[in-house]
Design an enzyme around this catalytic site. Structure first.
Site, PDB file in Angstrom:
ATOM      1  N   GLU A  21     -29.564 -28.584 -39.504  1.00 29.74           N
ATOM      2  CA  GLU A  21     -29.068 -28.628 -38.126  1.00 29.74           C
ATOM      3  C   GLU A  21     -28.780 -27.223 -37.609  1.00 29.74           C
ATOM      4  O   GLU A  21     -29.073 -26.905 -36.460  1.00 29.74           O
ATOM      5  CB  GLU A  21     -27.780 -29.450 -38.050  1.00 29.74           C
ATOM      6  N   TYR A  53     -18.488 -25.456  -9.805  1.00 34.68           N
ATOM      7  CA  TYR A  53     -19.130 -26.174 -10.908  1.00 34.68           C
ATOM      8  C   TYR A  53     -20.225 -25.362 -11.577  1.00 34.68           C
ATOM      9  O   TYR A  53     -20.550 -25.597 -12.742  1.00 34.68           O
ATOM     10  CB  TYR A  53     -19.640 -27.554 -10.471  1.00 34.68           C
ATOM     11  N   LYS A  99     -24.504 -35.951 -29.075  1.00 35.56           N
ATOM     12  CA  LYS A  99     -25.534 -35.438 -29.978  1.00 35.56           C
ATOM     13  C   LYS A  99     -26.540 -36.581 -30.099  1.00 35.56           C
ATOM     14  O   LYS A  99     -26.302 -37.555 -30.809  1.00 35.56           O
ATOM     15  CB  LYS A  99     -24.891 -35.109 -31.324  1.00 35.56           C
TER      16      LYS A  99
END
Length: 128
Positions: A21, A53, A99
């Protein structure tokens, strides 16, 4: 309390417990909910009376695409803490990090961690 939602931000990061990962990386999706008083921004139409933002996106991007965390809980917590540190007009923040493709032989839409944080009377970040 008024709210601003910044939804569906997509970044590429190298977080995880497994070496693959950290080497290969993957996509992460981030949603941020900001609780704050937006009355003056609504009345004055002035960007200085709200949170930009675009800046929140940049902050999240820097964290997700930065040094790796083992757990998405830690990644999510760091984003929440930084938002409250940088944007004092934000009273409470909720951050969701997904994820979508954990490296397991299972099929699902991913794993999401959601953390809600606020400032206490002394200005420290605490669970909401």
């Amino acid at each position: 309390m008024d709210k601003m939602f910044i939804k569906g931000m997509k970044f590429y990061g190298y977080h995880g417990v497994f070496p693959e990962e950290n080497k290969l990386g993957q996509k992460y999706y981030v949603d941020i909910e900001l609780d704050m008083d937006l009355e003056q921004a609504a009345v004055t139409d002035d960007l200085n009376r709200t949170v930009n933002y675009v800046e929140i996106h940049a902050l999240a991007k820097t964290i997700v695409e930065g040094p790796p965390y083992k757990l998405i809980e830690a990644l999510t917590g760091h984003i929440a803490t930084r938002v409250l540190e940088v944007y004092t007009m934000v009273n409470e923040v909720t951050v969701r990090v997904t994820k979508p493709n954990p490296p397991f032989d299972i099929h699902f839409d991913g794993v999401t961690v959601e953390l809600r944080r606020k400032r206490d009377a002394d200005g420290r970040t605490i669970p909401a």
